[in-house]
Write a protein that holds these residues in place. Structure first.
Motif, PDB file in Angstrom:
ATOM      1  N   SER A 141      -4.955 -41.480 -27.615  1.00  0.00           N
ATOM      2  CA  SER A 141      -4.499 -40.088 -27.158  1.00  0.00           C
ATOM      3  C   SER A 141      -3.624 -39.488 -26.263  1.00  0.00           C
ATOM      4  O   SER A 141      -3.664 -39.930 -24.227  1.00  0.00           O
ATOM      5  N   TYR A 142      -2.514 -38.738 -26.306  1.00  0.00           N
ATOM      6  CA  TYR A 142      -1.577 -38.640 -25.567  1.00  0.00           C
ATOM      7  C   TYR A 142      -1.260 -36.862 -25.502  1.00  0.00           C
ATOM      8  O   TYR A 142      -1.209 -36.448 -26.561  1.00  0.00           O
ATOM      9  N   TRP A 143      -1.114 -36.514 -24.003  1.00  0.00           N
ATOM     10  CA  TRP A 143      -1.125 -34.899 -24.892  1.00  0.00           C
ATOM     11  C   TRP A 143      -0.158 -34.478 -23.987  1.00  0.00           C
ATOM     12  O   TRP A 143       1.182 -35.202 -23.475  1.00  0.00           O
ATOM     13  N   PRO A 144       1.260 -33.355 -24.922  1.00  0.00           N
ATOM     14  CA  PRO A 144       1.889 -32.564 -25.311  1.00  0.00           C
ATOM     15  C   PRO A 144       2.314 -32.772 -23.839  1.00  0.00           C
ATOM     16  O   PRO A 144       1.987 -31.740 -23.121  1.00  0.00           O
ATOM     17  N   GLU A 145       3.608 -33.034 -23.439  1.00  0.00           N
ATOM     18  CA  GLU A 145       4.352 -33.408 -22.703  1.00  0.00           C
ATOM     19  C   GLU A 145       5.020 -31.685 -22.613  1.00  0.00           C
ATOM     20  O   GLU A 145       5.687 -31.255 -23.480  1.00  0.00           O
ATOM     21  N   THR A 146       5.384 -30.657 -21.837  1.00  0.00           N
ATOM     22  CA  THR A 146       6.218 -29.374 -21.458  1.00  0.00           C
ATOM     23  C   THR A 146       6.967 -29.256 -20.648  1.00  0.00           C
ATOM     24  O   THR A 146       6.120 -30.050 -19.641  1.00  0.00           O
ATOM     25  N   THR A 147       7.330 -28.519 -20.108  1.00  0.00           N
ATOM     26  CA  THR A 147       8.634 -28.100 -18.358  1.00  0.00           C
ATOM     27  C   THR A 147       7.764 -26.720 -18.800  1.00  0.00           C
ATOM     28  O   THR A 147       6.674 -26.004 -18.946  1.00  0.00           O
ATOM     29  N   ALA A 148       7.707 -26.552 -16.962  1.00  0.00           N
ATOM     30  CA  ALA A 148       6.666 -25.345 -16.607  1.00  0.00           C
ATOM     31  C   ALA A 148       7.877 -24.219 -16.824  1.00  0.00           C
ATOM     32  O   ALA A 148       6.815 -23.053 -16.591  1.00  0.00           O
ATOM     33  N   GLU A 149       8.843 -24.021 -17.379  1.00  0.00           N
ATOM     34  CA  GLU A 149       9.268 -23.104 -17.975  1.00  0.00           C
ATOM     35  C   GLU A 149       8.592 -22.531 -19.467  1.00  0.00           C
ATOM     36  O   GLU A 149       8.389 -21.298 -20.018  1.00  0.00           O
ATOM     37  N   ASP A 150       7.921 -23.606 -20.487  1.00  0.00           N
ATOM     38  CA  ASP A 150       7.387 -22.885 -21.282  1.00  0.00           C
ATOM     39  C   ASP A 150       5.733 -22.589 -20.754  1.00  0.00           C
ATOM     40  O   ASP A 150       5.759 -22.706 -19.933  1.00  0.00           O
ATOM     41  N   GLY A 151       5.515 -21.804 -22.301  1.00  0.00           N
ATOM     42  CA  GLY A 151       4.520 -21.209 -22.034  1.00  0.00           C
ATOM     43  C   GLY A 151       3.162 -21.264 -23.767  1.00  0.00           C
ATOM     44  O   GLY A 151       4.286 -21.148 -24.580  1.00  0.00           O
TER      45      GLY A 151
END
Length: 134
Positions: free
Chosen positions: A40-50
């Motif tokens: 499993s690899y959790w999705p990478e996001t940025t601080a501004e995503d939501g």
């Protein structure tokens, strides 16, 4: 329900102090795959995503926190063995596999072809918002 930014979410984990605006969304447990030794690899996001499934860390009750895989009732090893032995993968170090087990939080879903379900391996230090403490 409203949008919660990743940076404000209890399920978001930054990579490290050097990269505080990038991280991983740990909201959901992995779904079963179809290949042996799936990890499993959790999705990478940025601080501004939501998203609308986020929970603001400042308002989060204790039961919405990330549950570590090692503490989760859905994390299991077949036959109670220690760690996993990969059948076809050598891209992760042996130590990773020794501290890994399968996440069985979600049942397999029907597909358009015949396929065997394979639960994905996660590391003891991983975790998600779908977990339940032992």
């Amino acid at each position: 329900m409203s949008l919660v930014t990743c940076q404000a979410c209890v399920f978001w984990k930054t990579f490290d102090r050097l990269s505080p605006l990038n991280g991983l969304c740990r909201r959901h447990a992995p779904l079963p795959g179809q290949h042996v030794d799936d990890t499993s690899y959790w999705p990478e996001t940025t601080a501004e995503d939501g998203c609308a499934e986020g929970v603001a860390a400042a308002l989060a009750p204790e039961q919405t926190a990330v549950t570590a895989c090692a503490d989760c009732v859905f994390w299991f090893r077949r036959g109670g063995k220690e760690g996993l032995v990969p059948e076809r993968r050598s891209d992760l170090p042996r130590r990773w596999w020794q501290e890994a087990a399968f996440c069985a939080r979600h049942a397999p879903t029907p597909t358009s072809n015949v396929a065997r379900a394979r639960w994905r391996a996660t590391h003891a230090s991983d975790g998600c918002g779908d977990g339940k403490t032992v």
